[in-house]
Design a protein around this motif. Structure first.
Motif, PDB file in Angstrom:
ATOM      1  N   ARG A 141       1.059  -1.211   0.010  1.00  0.00           N
ATOM      2  CA  ARG A 141       0.130  -0.064   0.024  1.00  0.00           C
ATOM      3  C   ARG A 141       0.786   1.070   0.003  1.00  0.00           C
ATOM      4  O   ARG A 141       0.514   2.227  -0.640  1.00  0.00           O
ATOM      5  N   GLU A 144       1.907   1.877  -3.441  1.00  0.00           N
ATOM      6  CA  GLU A 144       0.647   2.580  -4.376  1.00  0.00           C
ATOM      7  C   GLU A 144       0.541   3.825  -3.989  1.00  0.00           C
ATOM      8  O   GLU A 144       0.240   4.732  -4.865  1.00  0.00           O
ATOM      9  N   GLY A 162      -6.013   2.530  -8.165  1.00  0.00           N
ATOM     10  CA  GLY A 162      -5.296   1.337  -7.610  1.00  0.00           C
ATOM     11  C   GLY A 162      -6.070   0.541  -6.847  1.00  0.00           C
ATOM     12  O   GLY A 162      -7.308   0.622  -6.798  1.00  0.00           O
ATOM     13  N   ARG A 163      -5.421  -0.441  -6.068  1.00  0.00           N
ATOM     14  CA  ARG A 163      -6.123  -1.452  -5.170  1.00  0.00           C
ATOM     15  C   ARG A 163      -6.588  -0.429  -4.049  1.00  0.00           C
ATOM     16  O   ARG A 163      -7.862  -0.927  -3.681  1.00  0.00           O
TER      17      ARG A 163
END
Length: 319
Positions: A141, A144, A162-163
């Motif tokens: 994370r 990202e 993104g995720r």
């Protein structure tokens, strides 16, 4: 080599007052310090803190005040002109990417392009619980989050998907003054972590450093940069040096008849009276440090940090 000073806890020398810390930073800037930085924690769980003290010799008591780091650095930006300003390290993953980008862009704008950020993921789950951020998968994370920040630091409007973070046609101003804000990751040395650095960051900040494997780790970092089609000489390395009291007896000589100590090299002499304490930064010439300088000068940025606390009022010696 560049020399930096970490001001975390410095207010303890001034009865908890912050204004003398700003005066210290201004004088350090005029004296030639290259980097002024601080640390970061949002808070502590008492049990986790006690475990950290017992297992890792954590230096700060539970009642130590941890100021939100971008705020004092912004104040320091107003009283300095040349030193870079940063955090070593900012726990990036307890902050949403949009907030993180805004904080760093604001500091870079106020300092006219002097921000350099060390990002980490921390060690305490309680900080994630308190901010309603997931503790799992925090390494990915953070990668990202930096990619999202790069988009926000470059474009207005910005779009990212993104995720964990996403935004579309999003305006976040001001943009940073620097075309690319330097970001260093405070990770342990491994190929996987260095891959993360090579993809979105600019270097590695290590505290404390294991000098026994440090040379191999820097070589691995450079090789990883090269594997990602990035200039290996552009990788930044920021090292926190351990400050220690000087046990060597000082010999006073008459002014004008002082010889250079052959065992010391002073690339930059900083000897000033900072409010209530006098600090002298100096580098010892040893086989170890000479070898590191010879092998890794080039494009590397070497930064030592001196943590100044109420127990370190004497002269400080750099490794």
């Amino acid at each position: 080599m560049e020399i930096g000073v970490n001001i975390l806890g410095l207010e303890a020398l001034f009865d908890g007052k912050i204004r003398p810390v700003l005066d210290f930073a201004a004088r350090a800037d005029r004296a030639g310090i290259d980097l002024i930085c601080t640390g970061d924690h949002l808070g502590f769980n008492a049990e986790a803190h006690a475990q950290r003290v017992a297992e890792h010799n954590f230096l700060f008591p539970l009642d130590h005040p941890w100021y939100e780091p971008i705020s004092p650095l912004s104040s320091i930006a107003a009283v300095t002109e040349r030193a870079r300003l940063g955090v070593s390290v900012l726990i990036a993953t307890v902050r949403p990417a949009a907030l993180l980008a805004k904080q760093v862009a604001t500091l870079d704008s106020l300092s006219e392009g002097r921000a350099v950020m060390g990002f980490g993921v921390g060690w305490q789950e309680a900080e994630y619980t308190a901010t309603n951020m997931p503790f799992d998968a925090r390494f990915g994370r953070m990668e990202e989050a930096v990619a999202a920040c790069r988009e926000l630091w470059t474009n207005a409007p910005a779009t990212f998907k993104g995720r964990d973070f996403a935004f579309e046609n999003y305006h976040s101003l001001p943009l940073p003054i620097q075309n690319r804000v330097p970001v260093l990751f405070g990770f342990g040395p491994s190929r996987r972590n260095f891959d993360r650095i090579a993809r979105v960051a600019d270097g590695w900040t290590v505290n404390p450093t294991d000098l026994g494997t440090f040379t191999d780790s820097v070589a691995l970092l450079r090789n990883t940069f090269e594997a990602h089609q990035r200039d290996p000489e552009s990788a930044r390395v920021q090292v926190s040096a351990v400050a220690e009291r000087s046990t060597r007896q000082r010999v006073r000589r008459p002014l004008g008849n002082r010889r250079q100590d052959p065992g010391l090299v002073r690339p930059r002499r900083v000897r000033r009276r900072f409010s209530t304490c006098r600090i002298r930064l100096r580098c010892r010439r040893t086989t170890r440090t000479t070898r590191l300088d010879n092998q890794h000068q080039g494009g590397m940025t070497w930064t030592g940090h001196c943590r100044i606390s109420s127990t370190s009022r004497q002269f400080v010696r750099w490794f």
